[in-house]
Scaffold this motif. Sequence first.
Motif, PDB file in Angstrom:
ATOM      1  N   PHE A  74       7.070  -4.138   7.482  1.00  0.00           N
ATOM      2  CA  PHE A  74       8.126  -3.825   6.075  1.00  0.00           C
ATOM      3  C   PHE A  74       7.262  -4.567   4.850  1.00  0.00           C
ATOM      4  O   PHE A  74       8.150  -4.647   3.764  1.00  0.00           O
ATOM      5  CB  PHE A  74       9.183  -4.019   6.138  1.00  0.00           C
ATOM      6  N   THR A  75       6.322  -5.460   4.789  1.00  0.00           N
ATOM      7  CA  THR A  75       5.925  -6.060   3.348  1.00  0.00           C
ATOM      8  C   THR A  75       4.792  -5.495   3.028  1.00  0.00           C
ATOM      9  O   THR A  75       4.187  -6.144   1.922  1.00  0.00           O
ATOM     10  CB  THR A  75       5.305  -7.537   3.864  1.00  0.00           C
ATOM     11  N   THR A  76       4.323  -4.196   3.384  1.00  0.00           N
ATOM     12  CA  THR A  76       3.215  -3.621   2.515  1.00  0.00           C
ATOM     13  C   THR A  76       3.529  -1.989   2.371  1.00  0.00           C
ATOM     14  O   THR A  76       4.153  -1.546   3.388  1.00  0.00           O
ATOM     15  CB  THR A  76       1.874  -3.876   3.104  1.00  0.00           C
ATOM     16  N   LYS A  77       3.429  -1.338   1.308  1.00  0.00           N
ATOM     17  CA  LYS A  77       3.603  -0.080   1.140  1.00  0.00           C
ATOM     18  C   LYS A  77       2.646   0.794   2.049  1.00  0.00           C
ATOM     19  O   LYS A  77       3.041   1.981   2.240  1.00  0.00           O
ATOM     20  CB  LYS A  77       3.664   0.326  -0.273  1.00  0.00           C
ATOM     21  N   LEU A  78       1.555   0.425   2.178  1.00  0.00           N
ATOM     22  CA  LEU A  78       0.656   1.262   2.978  1.00  0.00           C
ATOM     23  C   LEU A  78       1.263   1.698   4.469  1.00  0.00           C
ATOM     24  O   LEU A  78       0.800   2.654   4.992  1.00  0.00           O
ATOM     25  CB  LEU A  78      -0.793   0.307   3.271  1.00  0.00           C
ATOM     26  N   ASN A  79       2.186   0.793   4.897  1.00  0.00           N
ATOM     27  CA  ASN A  79       2.785   0.883   6.172  1.00  0.00           C
ATOM     28  C   ASN A  79       3.537   2.328   6.487  1.00  0.00           C
ATOM     29  O   ASN A  79       4.274   2.845   7.317  1.00  0.00           O
ATOM     30  CB  ASN A  79       3.471  -0.194   6.779  1.00  0.00           C
TER      31      ASN A  79
END
Length: 442
Positions: A74-79
């Motif tokens: 949950f630390t990157t928007k790409l996920n």
Amino acid sequence: MDYGSQMNGIQSHIEMEVLDQRSTHDFEEESLISPERDPQKTHSLCASQSGGSQVCSINTLRNGVFMSIKIVIFTTKLNLLMPFGPLAILVHKFTGHRGWVFFFCLLGIAPLAERLGYATEQLAFYTGATVGGLLNATFGNATELIISIYAMKRGMIRVVQQSLLGSILSNMLLVLGCAFFSGGIVFYEKEQVFDKANAGVNSGLLLMAVMGLLFPAVLHFTHTEVHFGKSELALSRFSSCVMLLAYAAYLFFQLKSVRPNEEGSQIEESSDDDEVPEISKWESIIWLSILTCWISVLSEYLVGTIEGASTDWKIPVSFISVILLPIVGNAAEHASAIMFAMKDKLDISLGVAIGSSTQISMFGIPICVVIGWMMGRPMDLNFQLFETATLFITVLVVAFLLQEGTSNYFKGLMLILCYLIVAASFFVHEDPASVGEKQPQP
């Protein structure tokens, strides 16, 4: 004298009280903060308490798992693209529309490849710069190698060749170009520098790889084989073994000869580098295993729908193999190379981009030939004339740009524009060998 000695006694008493307060404050900080950063200390603290040590250990383990998932997922928007992986499987089960399955697999693999690079970067904190660079190159190319093995099982030799070629071109032109361009924009007022000697070694290995690919292609197109259809394959397998030997010698050279210098530079830069790992070593290894397995699952669906997507979208298979697949697979290299370049760590960016190209050309391609040999597949080093010429020109362009040991945004822009020319060339290129290789899918 009595007054001075009295004042000295008072001062020493005050200093002792300050030291006691500091030690008490440090102890309180350690008791509050260290359990979150060191699970082993937390476990020992819990075990020292009478009763409830098992409950404390379970809670600590559960909190550690939740924290690790929060950091990695949950630390990157790409996920946000991760749900497209399961969606691709559902679309395949209920509709069988190969174009959409291929598209969803591409979207689903992209964040997995990026997170694979993140977990590798975290593991590199515990292994050092040299081994960390090798880990970055290895797991950064894991996606391409997994896709290649599944394609080889289906007999899609040209897809294997073109996807590996596209990975080299993408790393050398697009990834390195974006790193140079981003670093040049951030550090606009100065010219970034990197280790010219190390870049020269990688350029030499890439030229050796071009030699290994060039001779089988020339042998094929000049019709000078002693045994038609056999000499070309035998030469490819022999050259692959030689290239693997050269790559092993390169690894030995990197780990043994260059390591002392790198360790010295690490000590000098340690005062300026405040980065710390966010997850532990074993968490990094576990995440690498999980992500690799999930990429393997999606790669099987991806390979099985390449030709269907080519038909539905009216796009050549060569463009999908050379351009689309490597862009997804190199998401990790894109992210890490750009990030390090923007932090003025261009040597690491170069190690990721050029090192990844070197590993694909000197390890990935030869190992696929050897695996195809064991599987009974005629995987060879004859990448056809068009692809081999493209690789040769690309290596020359990059070698000329690296020979000065400096970079700026203009060099990065040149590499990006060169990649656009390559992409347009493969969009209008129809590979006769790939067309003849098409087989009905089960």
